[in-house]
Write an enzyme that holds these catalytic residues in place. Sequence first.
Site, PDB file in Angstrom:
ATOM      1  N   THR A 149      -3.629  -1.893  -3.395  1.00 18.58           N
ATOM      2  CA  THR A 149      -2.898  -3.065  -2.811  1.00 18.58           C
ATOM      3  C   THR A 149      -3.667  -3.588  -1.335  1.00 18.58           C
ATOM      4  O   THR A 149      -3.668  -4.759  -1.394  1.00 18.58           O
ATOM      5  CB  THR A 149      -1.618  -2.593  -2.475  1.00 18.58           C
ATOM      6  OG1 THR A 149      -0.869  -2.109  -3.752  1.00 18.58           O
ATOM      7  CG2 THR A 149      -0.632  -3.687  -1.763  1.00 18.58           C
ATOM      8  N   GLY A 176       0.744  -1.160   0.010  1.00 17.44           N
ATOM      9  CA  GLY A 176       0.005  -0.037  -0.125  1.00 17.44           C
ATOM     10  C   GLY A 176       0.759   1.268   0.115  1.00 17.44           C
ATOM     11  O   GLY A 176       0.145   2.150   0.205  1.00 17.44           O
ATOM     12  N   ASP A 204       5.624 -10.039  -7.451  1.00 13.72           N
ATOM     13  CA  ASP A 204       4.446  -9.997  -6.701  1.00 13.72           C
ATOM     14  C   ASP A 204       3.209 -10.981  -6.935  1.00 13.72           C
ATOM     15  O   ASP A 204       2.694 -10.731  -8.079  1.00 13.72           O
ATOM     16  CB  ASP A 204       4.020  -8.698  -6.380  1.00 13.72           C
ATOM     17  CG  ASP A 204       3.093  -8.443  -5.151  1.00 13.72           C
ATOM     18  OD1 ASP A 204       2.411  -9.399  -4.693  1.00 13.72           O
ATOM     19  OD2 ASP A 204       2.929  -7.325  -4.713  1.00 13.72           O
ATOM     20  N   GLY A 207       2.935   2.341  -2.541  1.00 15.99           N
ATOM     21  CA  GLY A 207       2.854   2.643  -3.935  1.00 15.99           C
ATOM     22  C   GLY A 207       4.381   2.395  -4.474  1.00 15.99           C
ATOM     23  O   GLY A 207       4.822   2.947  -5.377  1.00 15.99           O
ATOM     24  N   LYS A 208       4.850   0.924  -4.005  1.00 19.06           N
ATOM     25  CA  LYS A 208       6.185   0.690  -4.665  1.00 19.06           C
ATOM     26  C   LYS A 208       5.889   0.553  -6.314  1.00 19.06           C
ATOM     27  O   LYS A 208       6.946   0.331  -7.064  1.00 19.06           O
ATOM     28  CB  LYS A 208       6.864  -0.347  -3.921  1.00 19.06           C
ATOM     29  CG  LYS A 208       6.110  -1.576  -3.727  1.00 19.06           C
ATOM     30  CD  LYS A 208       6.935  -2.640  -3.093  1.00 19.06           C
ATOM     31  CE  LYS A 208       6.315  -4.197  -2.626  1.00 19.06           C
ATOM     32  NZ  LYS A 208       5.268  -4.213  -2.044  1.00 19.06           N
ATOM     33  N   THR A 209       4.886  -0.151  -6.560  1.00 21.60           N
ATOM     34  CA  THR A 209       4.526  -0.404  -8.012  1.00 21.60           C
ATOM     35  C   THR A 209       4.296   0.643  -8.881  1.00 21.60           C
ATOM     36  O   THR A 209       4.790   0.638  -9.998  1.00 21.60           O
ATOM     37  CB  THR A 209       3.335  -1.422  -8.257  1.00 21.60           C
ATOM     38  OG1 THR A 209       3.406  -2.580  -7.301  1.00 21.60           O
ATOM     39  CG2 THR A 209       2.850  -1.789  -9.548  1.00 21.60           C
ATOM     40  N   SER A 210       3.754   1.689  -8.226  1.00 24.80           N
ATOM     41  CA  SER A 210       3.543   3.018  -9.162  1.00 24.80           C
ATOM     42  C   SER A 210       5.094   3.602  -9.072  1.00 24.80           C
ATOM     43  O   SER A 210       5.307   4.071 -10.227  1.00 24.80           O
ATOM     44  CB  SER A 210       2.578   3.943  -7.968  1.00 24.80           C
ATOM     45  OG  SER A 210       1.310   3.620  -7.919  1.00 24.80           O
TER      46      SER A 210
END
Length: 594
Positions: free
Chosen positions: A505, A18, A45, A20-23
């Site tokens: 997430t 949550g 992931d 924001g690492k993917t963003s």
Amino acid sequence: MKFLDHPTRNLFFTGKGGVGKTSVACATAVRLADAGKKVLLVSTDPASNLDEVLGVTLENRPTAIPEVPSLFAMNLDPEKSAAEYRERMVGPYRGVLPDAAVASMEEQFSGSCTLEIAAFDEFSRLLGDPTATATFDHVIFDTAPTGHTLRLLTLPSAWDGFMEQNTTGTSCLGPLAGLQTQQKLYQESVKALSDSAVTTLVLVARAEPSALREAARTSVELADLGVGNQHLVVNGVFRAIDASDPYAIALQQRGAAALEAMPEELNTFPQSIIPLSPHGMMGIDSLRRLGAADALSGNHTDSEDAVNKHDDLPPLSDLIDDLVAPGHGVILAMGKGGVGKTTVAAAVAVAIAERGYKVHLSTTDPAAHIAAAMNDERLPNLSVSRIDPAEETARYSAEVLRKAGANLDEQGKALLEEDLRSPCTEEIAVFRAFADAVSTGTDQFVVLDTAPTGHTVLLLDSALAYHREVTRQTSEMPEAVENLLPRLRDPDFTRVLIVTLPEATPVHEAAALQRDLRRAKIEPFAWVINQVLSPLPITDPLMKQRQSHEQRYLREVDDTHASRTAIVPWQLQPPTGLQGLNRLTHADLATSSS
């Protein structure tokens, strides 16, 4: 993002769910590709939303992103890899050992540690074999390995086929037994991770105490293993636009306070601050604007007309009548870290006690501020205790080392000690305190924010079945543990509240938790969506766009995942103490500005 001034070839992004690492990983990949570099973006992931963010259906091989020339992305599937490995390990014993023993073996290889090793197995092919990514200038990994995985893989004894039994029936040693052929590749991967000339580890956090503490813990753990080239990204830092909006001012002040109290370990390496986006990072245009000063400009995917469409979802107070209907029993608040399950558990406990019922709240809240507030105010009928996972784990680990490690050599003991550092060990260790607390629900209400995952429940189930099958260790099984499963599976005795946030997430991780619980034959009673903006009279334009964005996740939970949904509005004041907790379960106080 300062780490892009002189980017290394490999960039690893890590952080709790949550943040924001993917963003941030996707925005990094787009920016490098826009600069003319050929980039491969990889996610390991199992709950990846890389497809959703990039707007492209991905597979387990590089897929071109049409809107960004020279950008390729892929989703690796550690769950598939873990399932294949599990079958390789268990298959030969089907029809040879009793069914209960086979079930116990299967569950042993179903935990998060097996998945972690499988994920490392997947991306080691890309990281440890230079020829696999030779055509790319940069390789970006959306998920980084944990310190536990790296320590396990660097222990020489891990490759000796050591598979001694321990007293739990669970182990993180199992995955390594089937992967010995990968030893050289793994060693090259670990070497690449620790080479600061080729790899940067990007720690992603929010301006929240829990997220920053987790980043600090991860930083120290990985630095001790030689992964020293680290960079901190604090994502989603809010700055109020409308100074007359008390909610906006409160949110800004909380973030500033968290940054001011940032753990000292995080101040030793470079940092980047990314402003809060008014909408979700979905689509290439949004990724290109990440961190831009004109965050409110441009189109976004959520319609302003959607704001408040879901503010008619019932409040947490609507659940209390049904929660107390049996007159006693156990209420579990479950969810990933940082979603507020401790606060929700405490609020429910206070609400039930105020109705005259005897209630015991058991919490793992490290600050213990809720417990202190309750004890100081001496609420009748409510008792509070704290389960300390660290103390329980230390006590349990010492017991296992004494029993299972007595006849091991030094290498064997080192491997067993690493096995005991895994997340699985903590879950097993708190079982005794958890089971004892659950057993007291026969004549009162017990509210817990500590709960075993579905995997751990099934592990206990298979271990008990196996013990009964081979008629050993049954005499050592405490009554509270033996009766734990039937109690958890009895909907008239146990009510599970899944706590989440109205973001991608946390919702997707909560859905995975629900699947895990259902696999263990535990049906959740309701979902509680915490920190919802929709019911609030917000005027700040940035927060109003966030109101709009959360609608899709409120709708997803209510329409797709939950049999019953309740919301908790974002609170102007942190919900601590009895007064703060009362605001969560009293609809007339929930949006109060007091």
